[in-house]
Design a protein around this motif. Structure first.
Motif, PDB file in Angstrom:
ATOM      1  N   ALA A  29      85.703 125.929  25.420  1.00 37.20           N
ATOM      2  CA  ALA A  29      84.938 126.227  26.636  1.00 37.20           C
ATOM      3  C   ALA A  29      85.648 125.585  27.826  1.00 37.20           C
ATOM      4  O   ALA A  29      86.314 124.559  27.688  1.00 37.20           O
ATOM      5  N   VAL A  30      85.471 126.189  28.990  1.00 45.08           N
ATOM      6  CA  VAL A  30      86.058 125.647  30.221  1.00 45.08           C
ATOM      7  C   VAL A  30      84.915 125.141  31.088  1.00 45.08           C
ATOM      8  O   VAL A  30      84.077 125.919  31.537  1.00 45.08           O
ATOM      9  N   VAL A  31      84.878 123.828  31.302  1.00 49.21           N
ATOM     10  CA  VAL A  31      83.819 123.211  32.084  1.00 49.21           C
ATOM     11  C   VAL A  31      84.465 122.407  33.207  1.00 49.21           C
ATOM     12  O   VAL A  31      85.338 121.572  32.956  1.00 49.21           O
ATOM     13  N   SER A  32      84.040 122.659  34.430  1.00 47.85           N
ATOM     14  CA  SER A  32      84.576 121.961  35.586  1.00 47.85           C
ATOM     15  C   SER A  32      84.312 120.460  35.496  1.00 47.85           C
ATOM     16  O   SER A  32      83.294 120.022  34.931  1.00 47.85           O
ATOM     17  N   ALA A  33      85.184 119.687  36.079  1.00 47.61           N
ATOM     18  CA  ALA A  33      84.992 118.236  36.138  1.00 47.61           C
ATOM     19  C   ALA A  33      83.796 117.878  37.006  1.00 47.61           C
ATOM     20  O   ALA A  33      83.253 116.776  36.915  1.00 47.61           O
ATOM     21  N   TYR A  34      83.347 118.801  37.850  1.00 47.19           N
ATOM     22  CA  TYR A  34      82.216 118.571  38.742  1.00 47.19           C
ATOM     23  C   TYR A  34      80.884 119.022  38.144  1.00 47.19           C
ATOM     24  O   TYR A  34      79.848 118.913  38.777  1.00 47.19           O
ATOM     25  N   ALA A  35      80.913 119.539  36.932  1.00 47.45           N
ATOM     26  CA  ALA A  35      79.682 119.996  36.268  1.00 47.45           C
ATOM     27  C   ALA A  35      78.895 118.801  35.737  1.00 47.45           C
ATOM     28  O   ALA A  35      79.470 117.803  35.309  1.00 47.45           O
ATOM     29  N   THR A  36      77.568 118.923  35.779  1.00 47.22           N
ATOM     30  CA  THR A  36      76.681 117.902  35.242  1.00 47.22           C
ATOM     31  C   THR A  36      75.868 118.520  34.112  1.00 47.22           C
ATOM     32  O   THR A  36      75.163 119.498  34.327  1.00 47.22           O
ATOM     33  N   LEU A  37      75.988 117.945  32.915  1.00 50.33           N
ATOM     34  CA  LEU A  37      75.262 118.451  31.749  1.00 50.33           C
ATOM     35  C   LEU A  37      74.275 117.396  31.284  1.00 50.33           C
ATOM     36  O   LEU A  37      74.634 116.238  31.090  1.00 50.33           O
ATOM     37  N   GLY A  38      73.015 117.810  31.073  1.00 51.60           N
ATOM     38  CA  GLY A  38      71.980 116.893  30.609  1.00 51.60           C
ATOM     39  C   GLY A  38      72.091 116.609  29.122  1.00 51.60           C
ATOM     40  O   GLY A  38      72.923 117.178  28.409  1.00 51.60           O
ATOM     41  N   ASP A  39      71.240 115.729  28.633  1.00 50.21           N
ATOM     42  CA  ASP A  39      71.218 115.375  27.208  1.00 50.21           C
ATOM     43  C   ASP A  39      70.857 116.588  26.356  1.00 50.21           C
ATOM     44  O   ASP A  39      70.004 117.392  26.720  1.00 50.21           O
TER      45      ASP A  39
END
Length: 138
Positions: free
Chosen positions: A20-30
């Motif tokens: 998967a490609v996820v930006s360094a600026y993305a915020t993922l919850g628990d």
């Protein structure tokens, strides 16, 4: 069960597939799950959100807790999706929309307007049937 564990300061594991490609600026919850071949820009994803494979989520998108994003979904930028939503396979959500809590979006639906809480968007297929022209022998 989730409420009991969270009161004891239990932390759910967030899984992002290596493909998967996820930006360094993305915020993922628990407790989030991001499947392979998904692309996430600078999104804000709440806890326990499931993003299935081949989904593309644009910039400045907010997704509420316990929402499921099906495979091959496209969510354009500046969109807010509420909690406990279900977005079906192949759905498209236009930019700048507000999707309320508890909404369901059917597979292959194209959402172009805001949705109040607890509403359903259904794909509408309009088939146009025309008479076929026969070839005349000359």
């Amino acid at each position: 069960m989730v409420e009991r564990l969270s009161t004891k300061e239990f932390r759910w594991t967030t899984y992002v597939d290596p493909n998967a490609v996820v930006s360094a600026y993305a915020t993922l919850g628990d407790g989030c799950f991001v499947a392979p071949f998904s692309a996430l820009a600078d999104v804000d994803v709440a806890a326990h959100v499931k993003i299935v494979s081949h989904s593309v989520i644009g910039a400045r998108v907010r997704i509420g807790a316990f929402t499921t994003v099906g495979p091959h979904v496209t969510i354009a930028s500046d969109t807010t999706i509420g909690a406990n939503c279900m977005i079906g396979m192949g759905a498209r959500i236009a930019a700048g929309l507000q999707i309320g809590d508890g909404c369901a979006i059917a597979p292959n639906a194209v959402v172009r307007h805001d949705m109040p809480s607890d509403h359903i968007a259904v794909a509408e297929f309009r088939t146009r049937i025309v008479k076929r022209h026969s070839r005349k022998s000359q």
